[in-house]
Design a protein around this motif. Structure first.
Motif, PDB file in Angstrom:
ATOM      1  N   ASN A  37       0.858  -1.189   0.000  1.00  0.00           N
ATOM      2  CA  ASN A  37       0.000   0.000   0.000  1.00  0.00           C
ATOM      3  C   ASN A  37       0.893   1.238   0.000  1.00  0.00           C
ATOM      4  O   ASN A  37       1.195   1.803   1.050  1.00  0.00           O
ATOM      5  CB  ASN A  37      -0.906  -0.025   1.241  1.00  0.00           C
ATOM      6  CG  ASN A  37      -1.786   1.205   1.340  1.00  0.00           C
ATOM      7  OD1 ASN A  37      -2.064   1.864   0.350  1.00  0.00           O
ATOM      8  ND2 ASN A  37      -2.223   1.515   2.555  1.00  0.00           N
ATOM      9  N   CYS A  40       0.584   4.667   1.996  1.00  0.00           N
ATOM     10  CA  CYS A  40       0.840   4.732   3.441  1.00  0.00           C
ATOM     11  C   CYS A  40       2.177   4.089   3.794  1.00  0.00           C
ATOM     12  O   CYS A  40       2.683   4.271   4.887  1.00  0.00           O
ATOM     13  CB  CYS A  40      -0.297   4.054   4.195  1.00  0.00           C
ATOM     14  SG  CYS A  40      -0.229   4.150   5.979  1.00  0.00           S
ATOM     15  N   ASP A  42       2.628   0.735   3.728  1.00  0.00           N
ATOM     16  CA  ASP A  42       2.378  -0.555   4.378  1.00  0.00           C
ATOM     17  C   ASP A  42       2.751  -1.714   3.465  1.00  0.00           C
ATOM     18  O   ASP A  42       2.543  -1.661   2.257  1.00  0.00           O
ATOM     19  CB  ASP A  42       0.885  -0.706   4.715  1.00  0.00           C
ATOM     20  CG  ASP A  42       0.339   0.454   5.501  1.00  0.00           C
ATOM     21  OD1 ASP A  42       1.053   0.942   6.390  1.00  0.00           O
ATOM     22  OD2 ASP A  42      -0.793   0.871   5.211  1.00  0.00           O
ATOM     23  N   CYS A  71       1.565   0.886   9.184  1.00  0.00           N
ATOM     24  CA  CYS A  71       0.815   1.579  10.230  1.00  0.00           C
ATOM     25  C   CYS A  71       0.040   0.577  11.094  1.00  0.00           C
ATOM     26  O   CYS A  71      -0.125  -0.591  10.745  1.00  0.00           O
ATOM     27  CB  CYS A  71      -0.134   2.584   9.603  1.00  0.00           C
ATOM     28  SG  CYS A  71      -1.498   1.835   8.716  1.00  0.00           S
ATOM     29  N   SER A  74      -2.975  -1.248   9.453  1.00  0.00           N
ATOM     30  CA  SER A  74      -2.662  -2.325   8.514  1.00  0.00           C
ATOM     31  C   SER A  74      -2.202  -3.580   9.247  1.00  0.00           C
ATOM     32  O   SER A  74      -2.609  -4.691   8.892  1.00  0.00           O
ATOM     33  CB  SER A  74      -1.590  -1.878   7.507  1.00  0.00           C
ATOM     34  OG  SER A  74      -0.333  -1.691   8.134  1.00  0.00           O
ATOM     35  N   ARG A 128      -7.398   5.534   4.693  1.00  0.00           N
ATOM     36  CA  ARG A 128      -6.937   4.415   5.519  1.00  0.00           C
ATOM     37  C   ARG A 128      -7.630   3.103   5.170  1.00  0.00           C
ATOM     38  O   ARG A 128      -7.276   2.064   5.732  1.00  0.00           O
ATOM     39  CB  ARG A 128      -7.160   4.712   7.008  1.00  0.00           C
ATOM     40  CG  ARG A 128      -6.629   6.063   7.456  1.00  0.00           C
ATOM     41  CD  ARG A 128      -5.158   6.264   7.086  1.00  0.00           C
ATOM     42  NE  ARG A 128      -4.257   5.315   7.725  1.00  0.00           N
ATOM     43  CZ  ARG A 128      -3.827   5.436   8.977  1.00  0.00           C
ATOM     44  NH1 ARG A 128      -4.217   6.423   9.739  1.00  0.00           N
ATOM     45  NH2 ARG A 128      -2.981   4.541   9.490  1.00  0.00           N
ATOM     46  N   CYS A 131      -5.323   0.590   4.067  1.00  0.00           N
ATOM     47  CA  CYS A 131      -4.530   0.038   5.172  1.00  0.00           C
ATOM     48  C   CYS A 131      -5.268  -1.162   5.774  1.00  0.00           C
ATOM     49  O   CYS A 131      -4.684  -2.213   6.015  1.00  0.00           O
ATOM     50  CB  CYS A 131      -4.318   1.083   6.268  1.00  0.00           C
ATOM     51  SG  CYS A 131      -3.545   2.607   5.707  1.00  0.00           S
TER      52      CYS A 131
HETATM   53 ZN    ZN Z   1      -1.424   2.315   6.549  1.00  0.00          ZN
END
Ligand code: ZN
Length: 157
Positions: A37, A40, A42, A71, A74, A128, A131
């Motif tokens: 991802n 972000c 992730d 994060c 995730s 998000r 995530c």
């Molecule tokens: Zn994330």
């Protein structure tokens, strides 16, 4: 949703962050997929073992693990996902993912209290959502993959 229930759900996410379930590589895995991802940062790899169930029944996930970084949403979501899909076949995992996707995109919780609903608050933060769904995407990819480790550089929502 009551404040108490919101607190309870936040505890679910905090707990999975603090004590991730099924984390690490799975040496016995016969399916692997990687999710990424980039918005972000992730990363999530899912390792699972698909094995025959009862005669005439579809293969089931008998073992599963995840590994990754990123994060809190995730990683907690991937951890929770592994506990929900173990023992399930591909159709059952797809149905669970649909339920989870509805929760994180609409904020509507199912009628019964479900730990998946811990992520209902994510719907207020559209960036998000990826995530929260990263680990699920990797698991679905792994289920579709051939019986050899595969890596996909990215996934689409
Ligand atoms: Zn994330």
């Amino acid at each position: 949703m009551s404040a108490d229930l919101t607190d309870l759900y936040q505890q679910v996410i905090l707990d999975h962050n603090k004590r991730p379930r099924n984390r690490g590589k799975l040496p016995t895995a016969n399916r692997v997929a990687h999710g990424d991802n980039p918005t972000c940062g992730d990363q999530c790899s899912v390792y699972l073992r698909l094995a025959p169930g009862l005669p005439g029944q579809p293969n089931r996930i008998t073992e599963i693990s995840f590994d990754g970084s990123g994060c809190a949403i995730s990683q907690a979501s991937a951890s929770l996902m592994t506990t929900k899909v173990k023992g399930k076949n591909a159709a059952e995992v797809a149905a669970l993912y649909k339920e989870f996707h509805d929760i994180v995109t609409t904020g509507n919780s199912p009628d019964e209290v479900s730990d998946l609903a811990a992520f209902a608050g994510v719907h207020a933060f559209p960036a998000r959502i990826k995530c929260a769904t990263l680990g699920w995407h990797a698991a679905l990819e792994a289920l579709k993959s051939d019986s050899l480790p595969t890596t996909t550089e990215s996934h689409t929502d």
